[in-house]
Design an enzyme around this catalytic site. Sequence first.
Site, PDB file in Angstrom:
ATOM      1  CG  ASP B  87      -0.174   0.023   2.532  1.00 12.13           C
ATOM      2  OD1 ASP B  87       0.814  -0.742   2.659  1.00 12.13           O
ATOM      3  OD2 ASP B  87      -0.526   0.800   3.443  1.00 12.13           O
ATOM      4  CD  GLU B 152       4.405   1.115   6.926  1.00 11.84           C
ATOM      5  OE1 GLU B 152       5.318   1.332   7.729  1.00 11.84           O
ATOM      6  OE2 GLU B 152       3.976   1.992   6.138  1.00 11.84           O
TER       7      GLU B 152
END
Lengths: 463, 463
Positions: B87, B152
């Site tokens: 991500d 994250e």
Amino acid sequence: MEKIESWLEENRSRFQEDLFALLRLASIGTDPAYDDQVRQTATWIHEFFQSISFTSEWIDTCGHPIIFAQSPHIEGAPTVLVYGHYDVQPPDPLELWDTPPFEPTERNGNVYARGATDDKGQMITHLFSCEAWMKVNGGLPLNVKFLIEGEEESGSSGLNELLAGVYDEKLGMPVAEKLAADIAVISDTSQYGPGQPAITYGLRGIYYFELRLKGPNVDLHSGAFGGSVSNPANALTEMLAALKDDHGRIQVPGFYDGIVELTEEERKQFAGLNFDDEAYKKSLGIDEVFGEEGFTTLERRWARPTFDINGLWSGYQGEGAKTVLPAEAGAKFSFRLVPGQDLKTIKSGLEKLLAENCPPGIEMKLIDMHGANGVVVSLDNPYMKLAANAVEKGFGTKPVFTRSGGSIPVVLSFRELLGIDTMLLGWGLDDDNPHSPNEKFSLSDFFKGIKSSAWLWNELAAK
Amino acid sequence: MEKIESWLEENRSRFQEDLFALLRLASIGTDPAYDDQVRQTATWIHEFFQSISFTSEWIDTCGHPIIFAQSPHIEGAPTVLVYGHYDVQPPDPLELWDTPPFEPTERNGNVYARGATDDKGQMITHLFSCEAWMKVNGGLPLNVKFLIEGEEESGSSGLNELLAGVYDEKLGMPVAEKLAADIAVISDTSQYGPGQPAITYGLRGIYYFELRLKGPNVDLHSGAFGGSVSNPANALTEMLAALKDDHGRIQVPGFYDGIVELTEEERKQFAGLNFDDEAYKKSLGIDEVFGEEGFTTLERRWARPTFDINGLWSGYQGEGAKTVLPAEAGAKFSFRLVPGQDLKTIKSGLEKLLAENCPPGIEMKLIDMHGANGVVVSLDNPYMKLAANAVEKGFGTKPVFTRSGGSIPVVLSFRELLGIDTMLLGWGLDDDNPHSPNEKFSLSDFFKGIKSSAWLWNELAAK
């Protein structure tokens, strides 16, 4: 005075009608939508003075008009300057009013309306007492001057210009000459409690500052940078905490210099008021009062200087955790002052103390917002004793002498510009809600105020 | 390794094409509008592993999917666990990008795109190195496990549940068994500087708190009440300032107990990095660095505990002066921790110290937001030396050993759950703008990273 007292009794209901008429005018000085009603209120007062054969001057200012009126001149007699204001606080939130703010309503012996106590209801007592003297005796026993403004709740821009001499030409003479008097009177405060009238003879001053600290040029990550550069938020807490020692004593060099200490008589008087710390704590929702060692709560509130932080800000104030090392931090804080303290000494001492505690890598900027000295009228002032007599005649009870922790700028102006003291004769009560919904004023105190004022002219004339 | 190096050279442009393809997918994990592209990104990775004959598991979580992949098993060989995330940060503000964030563009030897360095570009170096071993040698010389998450940048909800054992049934075994390894590797940090690769062997921990103080039940007038009741804003500054002494030493009882001090070797190493305080001050716009006595800037940032206020609020924060004695005040603050410090000791010491300094009439509430220990991998750890060899082969320069002041929660989880150390092999640069517009990654470092990673499998296998 007997005739005057009878006349006052006879006109009781008319006074109330007039008060209600005045309260119906929504003179919200801050809101231009009400400018028309503000002017109608000024007009009402202007015409009232004319109707009792006072000379009344309508003074247009940068803000709302000021009405300046004088009783027929008596050479050699003392002169009293009465200050009041005809503007009112905005009434919001409207939904919390039990009856509409500009439809005065009688309930439990009170009138409920915006401006009832602050300040229309209190101010007008002095107008009615003058009317009584004029109608019954054909004149007053001394000279009375009225200075009535319409911007007390919104910064007094017009009054400030007037006092600064901006309108001297309109006045036909320097403002200090126009307002010249021996003593000033304001009725815009409270009695000590129900049934216990008070004369407020002292006010604290104030010195208000803003402190801004700048550290790094942007917010930093507290993990990557923390520990290696000064954090402005940490610096702010350290610098402000250093302004007091562990015993709460303010550390600004010279801060306490010159303070006129409370006399034994004053302390005895305050103690005699039997202030109830328990009730005070309960009303504030705190489990302990706290303040300067060796002083009572009333002494701390009325007659001791303070250091209070009024606002604080820095970094992240939202939900959750953000690991920011803020670039900036700031605070607003103020000192309440008592007579004898010196503004210049305090400012330079403060600058020095803050600079000493400002860590490397932090830039500080101290902004002087405004300063005003504390004022106290000596209890030996003969006018005070005469005023106390008048209040006793009006209320049937000897007034107590109190001080107030707040500041009223015009009192300081009168001292500085005219060299005179101000007596604060308050007819209100602490729970009158002057800036809140359901503002009220006791109708019996309203009438006692008129009577006290009528006696005041009699007493002061005897000086 | 010669064959592998040649193969890597031959596939250089293909690696770049693949990287660009991956960067074109806008895997913005925080924004549900991009869920589809987030899944496409996970799919790309999942299919890549399958294409090189790894077993790859797609693990649906409470958040975005996690990809867990393993090389063909070699009994008795060491196992490395590689962590990464697919991500990316949201790209706003878009107008500050020179080229669109999801149209990767080559300029000055860099690729510009969101995710270029954080973490797609760095993570994928390990995938390509595995591909090289599989294609050239038909297998890896050791066991490699990949744990790649998609949250994250948004709290790792799925990973946290995985590590807590929530998906053990899906995994077919306890998570600690599934992830079991001898050492972990993450490439999501920076080199020490251009041309100077680094291995980060230590991270600080953190303990984050919020402190709320309540005084009177409503904001009070500072004139009428000031001096007689505790002011929560004053109390806040005093209580926070008391957490440090005049020398900046943190006063929380037991705070420094057990700290693993820097070794002489570490201090010598740090000193050898020739950190430039002048450039540092200039970049931050400050005239002085400041921190704990007896330590250099790098030591203060990487290896010493801190106390930083992250946010402050109370009372009036607007324009001008408001004479309020605030009812409440609050702060967010955090300690950065180094190995050896104990969270429980710090929390109870903090509570005690704050309570001691809390004045009468103030209620305090301390909220524990989160705590995490600092971690350090011993420089004597044999894997560290082997990794250093690999990086030297890839970059042509011996890496330096650095620490970081921040915290990476997954590193602590690996230590606690799996009992293993993590080596942070960073291929990025400090000016890569990982969370800002114009994120970039050097294409030559990208290739050096792949080469280092290919050598890493070779070196670690030799253990």
